[in-house]
Design a protein around this motif. Structure first.
Motif, PDB file in Angstrom:
ATOM      1  N   GLY A 247     -29.260  26.621  -0.738  1.00  0.00           N
ATOM      2  CA  GLY A 247     -30.621  26.355  -1.156  1.00  0.00           C
ATOM      3  C   GLY A 247     -31.084  24.937  -0.877  1.00  0.00           C
ATOM      4  O   GLY A 247     -30.330  23.971  -1.055  1.00  0.00           O
ATOM      5  N   SER A 293     -33.176  31.807  -5.255  1.00  0.00           N
ATOM      6  CA  SER A 293     -34.605  31.614  -5.077  1.00  0.00           C
ATOM      7  C   SER A 293     -35.305  31.363  -6.408  1.00  0.00           C
ATOM      8  O   SER A 293     -36.220  30.538  -6.502  1.00  0.00           O
ATOM      9  N   LEU A 296     -34.635  27.803  -7.396  1.00  0.00           N
ATOM     10  CA  LEU A 296     -35.424  26.868  -6.593  1.00  0.00           C
ATOM     11  C   LEU A 296     -36.847  26.771  -7.133  1.00  0.00           C
ATOM     12  O   LEU A 296     -37.412  25.665  -7.250  1.00  0.00           O
TER      13      LEU A 296
END
Length: 318
Positions: A247, A293, A296
């Motif tokens: 990431g 995700s 993030l």
């Protein structure tokens, strides 16, 4: 401090004892240890969840010998002074019977990641990734001869004496990134996703490419957005079937979007206020909590607007 990604952090509880994988006498001793635990995985990569508690159904050595004496065994490591093994169930095993016998039901890794504690979720992911590599790596890619397992299941060697090539577990690196520009972040969606769901952009790393360059290429290919600075955030094992998600956060050089390759159905810039409003009226859905995700997006909202994604979603996502 950001939350640990699901399936990550296993090194805090598990010693993989990689230096002892070729010590066959020691491995045999661990296999019959009174505390040895075996995680059964069927050919599809599913394991077993206890009916009455949120925990995996591990087998003892006695149960393993009784039910699956001929099944392949691979050492995962030592956790809590107990040896942990992968038990690879073969095709044709009486899986339905096993559910009743063990008082458990089969469970896939995606569901397990949302239900299990961090330690067991990480062990399941580790076992699934290793089992997938073992199933897919049966013949030498140099000469085509059959392979034999070595190093407690963590290495293969060609049986052709003239070749004898060694094969090691592989992981396919992929990047996933949240890109920002002047107070907004770039999110995309695929046509097959549920209505309103948006996520950060991702893609596989190509040969001869750095991770940072992969971020820039993937974002440009998928959304037509040029990216400048790229910063590492965190990583996540993703054995679905054999990836490592790395990431990043990044800064775009502009906001022009061009969906040139058709991979995304749409891509847009979102401000923190737009995301919060969309979550409130349910017109916006985040990526699943299972994925890096989600972390993030949570990191970006916290850093840019002091918003906590968990509070905003209030248990409304999977």
């Amino acid at each position: 401090m950001a939350a640990t990604n699901i399936f990550a952090g296993l090194s805090l509880v598990l010693d993989r004892v990689s230096e002892r994988r070729d010590q066959q006498a020691w491995i045999a001793e661990q296999a019959t240890h009174a505390g040895a635990r075996y995680l059964p995985l069927d050919p599809s990569g599913e394991s077993y969840l206890l009916q009455d508690t949120e925990g995996l159904r591990w087998l003892s050595d006695a149960e393993r010998r009784e039910l699956f004496a001929d099944a392949e065994v691979s050492l995962l490591g030592i956790a809590g002074e107990r040896p942990h093994f992968l038990l690879s169930l073969h095709e044709g095993a009486p899986l339905d019977m096993l559910e009743e016998r063990l008082g458990a039901r089969r469970i896939g890794l995606r569901e397990a990641g949302m239900r299990l504690g961090a330690d067991e979720a990480g062990l399941f992911a580790y076992a699934k990734g290793l089992a997938h590599w073992q199933r897919e790596t049966r013949y030498c890619n140099g000469c085509g001869a059959p392979l034999r397992r070595m190093s407690a299941g963590h290495r293969m060697q060609c049986t052709n004496g003239a070749c004898a090539r060694l094969h090691f577990p592989r992981t396919d690196a992929a990047i996933i990134a949240i890109i920002e520009h002047e107070g907004a972040c770039l999110l995309g969606r695929q046509a097959s996703w549920p209505e309103g769901r948006w996520s950060t952009l991702a893609g596989f790393v190509e040969p001869g490419e750095s991770l940072e360059d992969a971020v820039r290429r993937e974002v440009a290919e998928e959304a037509g957005v040029r990216v400048g600075e790229v910063r590492y955030h965190s990583s996540q094992p993703w054995p679905l079937p054999a990836s490592l998600m790395v990431g990043f956060t990044g800064t775009a050089l502009g906001r022009s979007i061009d969906l040139r390759d058709g991979e995304l159905a749409d891509a847009r810039w979102f401000t923190p206020e737009q995301i919060a409003a969309g979550l409130a009226d349910r017109s916006f859905a985040t990526p699943t909590r299972l994925s890096v995700s989600y972390q993030l997006l949570a990191h970006w909202l916290r850093a840019r607007a002091g918003l906590e994604l968990d509070a905003l979603t209030a248990g409304s996502i999977a």
